[in-house]
Structure formats: structure tokens, C-alpha cells
Design an enzyme around this catalytic site. Structure first.
Site, short mmCIF file in Angstrom:
data_model
loop_
_atom_site.label_atom_id
_atom_site.label_comp_id
_atom_site.label_asym_id
_atom_site.label_seq_id
_atom_site.Cartn_x
_atom_site.Cartn_y
_atom_site.Cartn_z
N ASP A 1 65.29 -17.23 -7.46
CA ASP A 1 65.39 -15.91 -7.33
C ASP A 1 66.52 -15.67 -7.83
O ASP A 1 67.16 -15.64 -8.87
CB ASP A 1 65.09 -15.60 -5.83
CG ASP A 1 64.55 -14.08 -5.58
OD1 ASP A 1 65.28 -13.05 -5.20
OD2 ASP A 1 63.38 -13.95 -5.70
N SER B 1 57.01 -10.00 -2.45
CA SER B 1 58.06 -10.56 -2.54
C SER B 1 58.23 -11.48 -1.23
O SER B 1 58.78 -12.78 -1.09
CB SER B 1 59.33 -10.14 -2.78
OG SER B 1 59.44 -9.77 -4.34
N HIS C 1 67.99 -10.20 -2.24
CA HIS C 1 66.47 -10.32 -2.43
C HIS C 1 66.30 -11.88 -2.04
O HIS C 1 65.39 -12.30 -1.16
CB HIS C 1 65.76 -10.16 -3.88
CG HIS C 1 64.65 -10.17 -3.98
ND1 HIS C 1 63.72 -11.05 -4.33
CD2 HIS C 1 63.49 -9.06 -3.68
CE1 HIS C 1 62.49 -11.02 -4.41
NE2 HIS C 1 62.38 -9.70 -4.17
#
Length: 478
Positions: free
Chosen positions: A169, A414, A206
Site C-alpha cells: 500500500d 479498501s 491509507h
């Protein structure tokens, strides 16, 4: 001004990759993003065949330049692909690339005779991107005193039995260790957290948010987060396979690979850029848990859609998102037979940043007046309401700013994905199952939860510590 989410995100991603001219595609719509001026092919004989075919086709087209056609990357690499330049990337605008379109057209008959694909656009792979080239929404601050959701599960960490989870990521925020939940998480730093004014950049955090969800659901895990994607959560397909190989080479093949990135490409046979990685993955014991994407679409989204290909059904589990009450699909979630399981993915609460010092964030995208996918509940398209800088460029409206002080609410496939990865890891620990692929099937077989997504009854995986959030009608606009 009405938001134009995909176009706004395109501009943001292009700014993060200033040396790579990008276009939207296919040529008459905006379903994905790709590199202008180049195509992808396999190394070796395929590359030679494609070069020759494109040159011959361009010779017959007076406004295409055959001298542009040449290799642009090494002839050999582990991913087994190479880029071929077919045009000037600086020509035209973001609406499409005529040279790339003609290069693909030049191989149609040859591909038909060969019965396989020979050439592809060089797609942009993003954090569950596509028409909605980002997570389902932007993060929102958590009111004081509100806890994680899912809450941290009870259980102990044992180094000898901990399940290895690799997250490919955007890396980890500098203060991620400030919360004890991530005591057994390590990896790469987020490339750039804030802009020159100290404001949190879009998409950062994230990877940290994902790690927090895995750790909350499965305390007996060793979590590694790599910063394989840039600070906008994006990477070209031509580089993606190599980055995946680098990630597994750095620490060995994990039990579970949690991947919340991908792209559509208009096809049903996968991505050329990850073909070699997927073939090697098939020979390992690792289970790939992959996000289905946030386009509100049934179009296959890769690598998640490998779960529907017979040779990869045991290797990949694709995950869609449920709305906050867990009963139906979230408005943004991709769907279809290729999505094999769903989990809560709307307004989850996890670790972000700002534990030591609050960090400001300026919203980039304005909320919509109504759900852009046609749903009737108060979804993340509309709530919480805010004005975004990219949506209001050239206008007098001032974008909203908030402060993050540790936790955040965030939505997207996600985040449904690491919940499922965590549930499989927790099942492995509870059942003393060492094979993640076997654990996946046993967990799904024992699962009694279902939800409704676009009229279909689908497996719904809801972790025990997750708390549903009631769904309400949209608030009237003042």
C-alpha cells in the site's frame, strides 16, 4: 459547483506523477487511467511481433509516425513485460491517446488467431480506483471518546504462531506506534505525509488505516506494510508486478497478502503487468485477499477478479463492501459474480495519525446532493457534508478543513478487504490451521451471514467486534 470526482482525482494523480502523461480510457469513456504513448507486451517473441505489427499499421496511417515505435524498457525483467513506445506522450489531452488506440487495433486480428492477448494499455493501478479512483470517501475525524470499529478483539500475541499479513500500500504514518494496536506492525514509512504547509495530503494514511483494521480483528498477527504505491496511492501497471515481487522478496511470502489497489481494463483475462506474479503466487501457499473496487460497477477489477478465473479460485479472495448497517451493499462497492465475499466497508474507525500533535486536513472533493449511484440512504456520497478544494477550483467557496487526532472514519472496499484478511488470520489462530487457503474455505463454509447486494444474496463476513451503524434517509439540504 457539482463535483466531478473522477476528473478531480485524475488531476490529483497526474500531479503526483508529473513526468508520466496520463489519459482516461477507453477512448470514448472514463473507466480507467493509463499511460499515454506506450503499450505493454510480454518480453521476447511477443514484443518483436507487436513492434512489427504496429509499425506496419502506422505506415498505412498518414498521421501516425512509425519512427516512434520502439522498446522503452529493459528486454528482460522478473515480471516478463516490456513497454513499447508507440507515440508522443505529450500530444493530445487527457481524453485519450490515438496512437495507443491504433496500436491495440493493429494487433486485433493477430490476437484473434493466437487466441490470447498480446498487447495492453499501461494502466494506472490505484487504491481501489477506476471511475472512483480512490477510497469510497475521504477520511473524517472521530468524535472524542469514540472507539475503534471494529473494536480490538480479545486475544494474545504469540510470536511463534502469529499469522503473517503483508499489506502492499502507501506505507505507515510516522506516529503509527503511538497506538498499542499496532505494536506488532512494521514496514516502510509513508513517502510524504504533509504538504509544505503542514497539511495532510490526500490518500496518505491509507496503509496505516488498513493495518489498524487487521490488528483489531486479528491480534495474533505480524503485519508488514510496504509503501509500494506513491503518495497518491498509484503506480503504473508496468511497475506493479515488480513492486509485488519486491514486497514478497523483502520478507518472504506471507500467509496473507492484503491488497487494496487495482484497476479495471475492460477485459476478463487479467493484467499483463501482474501475470508473472500471479503465476508465481499460484505455486505458493499465500492467499491474496483483494479489494473489489469502488466504482459501483460489475466490470471486473484486477487483481481481485482473478478470484473468478478457474486457475486462481483457490489463490484469490475478492472482497466487496457492505454499508454501515451490514445488511446491504455499500453504494460504491463493485459487485457481480466475481466478487466472492463482502464485509463492512462504510464508516469504519481505525488508526490514522495525529496522536502526538493534531494534523490539519483540507477536503479535496465536495459531497454530492444525492447518491451518485442512485441509492436512497445517507451514503458517503452525501454525508458528512463538506466542500472540497478540487471541486471548487476557480470558485469563491472555501474548502472545509478538519483536524485529525489519531482515529478516523473511512470507507471503501479498501477497508472491507483487511477486515476479511483479519478474519481469516483469526480463524487460522483459533483453529490452529496453518494453510491460509484452507482456512479461507473453512471459514466461508462455517459462515452463516448473508447480505443483499444489487438483489443477490451474498456471503457477508462480519467480525464479532464490529458494531453496525444505523442507516438513515438523506438529510434535506438547507
Amino acid at each position: 459547483m457539482a463535483p466531478q470526482r473522477f476528473h478531480e482525482q485524475f488531476e490529483q494523480i497526474q500531479r503526483s506523477m508529473p513526468d508520466v502523461p496520463l489519459a482516461m480510457g477507453p477512448d470514448d469513456s472514463a473507466e480507467f487511467i493509463y499511460e499515454k504513448g506506450y503499450v505493454l507486451v510480454r518480453d521476447g517473441e511477443d514484443a518483436r511481433l507487436v513492434e512489427d505489427a504496429v509499425r506496419a499499421h502506422f505506415t498505412a496511417e498518414p498521421d501516425l509516425v512509425q519512427d516512434h515505435v520502439r522498446r522503452a524498457s529493459p528486454r528482460t525483467n522478473r515480471s516478463g513485460i516490456t513497454r513499447i513506445r508507440v507515440g508522443d506522450p505529450g500530444e493530445g489531452d487527457r481524453a485519450g491517446d490515438r496512437a495507443v488506440a491504433h496500436a491495440l487495433r493493429a494487433l486485433r486480428a493477430t490476437e484473434g488467431r493466437a487466441g490470447r492477448r498480446l498487447v495492453s494499455r499501461n494502466h494506472l493501478v490505484g487504491i481501489t480506483g477506476g471511475v472512483n479512483s480512490c477510497p469510497g470517501d475521504e477520511p473524517a475525524p472521530v468524535p472524542p471518546g469514540e472507539e475503534l470499529n471494529p473494536a480490538a478483539a480479545e486475544g494474545t500475541y504469540e510470536a511463534d504462531t502469529a499469522v503473517g499479513v503483508l499489506v502492499v500500500d502507501t506505507g505507515l504514518m510516522h506516529d503509527y506506534r503511538s497506538h498499542p494496536l499496532l505494536a506488532h506492525t512494521e514496514g516502510d514509512a509513508q513517502i510524504k505525509e504533509c504538504d509544505d504547509d503542514g497539511v495532510l495530503q490526500e490518500y496518505v494514511g491509507h496503509g496505516t488505516f488498513i493495518a489498524g483494521l487487521v490488528a483489531a480483528v486479528a491480534p495474533n498477527t505480524d503485519i508488514t506494510v510496504r509503501n509500494s504505491l506513491n503518495d497518491a496511492g498509484a503506480i503504473l501497471e508496468s511497475e506493479f508486478g515488480e513492486k509485488l515481487f519486491e514486497a514478497v522478496d523483502a520478507g518472504g511470502w506471507p500467509d496473507i497478502l492484503s491488497l487494496s489497489a487495482g484497476t479495471a481494463n475492460g477485459r476478463t483475462d487479467g493484467l499483463l503487468g501482474v501475470e508473472a506474479f500471479m503465476q508465481e503466487l499460484r505455486d505458493q501457499r499465500t492467499l491474496l485477499v483483494a479489494a473489489a473496487g469502488n466504482n459501483g460497477s460489475a466490470t471486473p477489477f484486477w487483481p481481485a477478479a482473478y478470484a473468478d478465473l478457474p486457475e486462481y479460485q483457490d489463490v484469490v479472495l475478492s472482497v466487496g463492501a457492505l454499508r454501515s448497517d451490514g445488511e446491504f451493499g455499500a453504494c460504491f462497492s463493485n459487485h457481480g459474480g466475481w466478487v466472492k465475499a463482502y464485509a463492512p466497508g462504510e464508516r469504519l474507525t481505525s488508526v490514522l495519525t495525529g496522536f502526538d500533535t493534531p494534523v490539519p486536513y483540507v477536503y479535496q472533493h465536495s459531497t454530492y446532493d444525492a447518491c451518485r449511484y442512485g441509492f436512497g440512504y445517507s451514503c458517503t456520497c452525501q454525508s458528512p457534508r463538506h466542500t472540497g478544494a478540487l471541486s471548487e477550483e476557480g470558485c469563491t467557496a472555501k474548502p472545509d478543513q478538519v483536524m485529525f487526532e489519531g482515529f478516523a472514519h473511512w470507507s471503501g472496499t479498501s477497508f472491507a478487504t483487511p477486515i476479511v484478511a483479519g478474519m481469516i488470520a483469526a480463524h487460522m489462530t483459533a483453529q490452529q490451521e496453518s494453510d491460509p487457503r484452507v482456512a479461507r474455505y473453512k471459514m466461508l463454509a462455517a459462515n452463516a451471514g448473508y447480505a443483499e447486494v444489487r438483489g443477490a444474496h451474498v456471503p457477508a463476513l462480519r467480525p464479532p467486534t464490529w458494531r453496525p451503524v444505523p442507516v438513515v434517509p438523506p438529510a434535506p439540504r438547507s
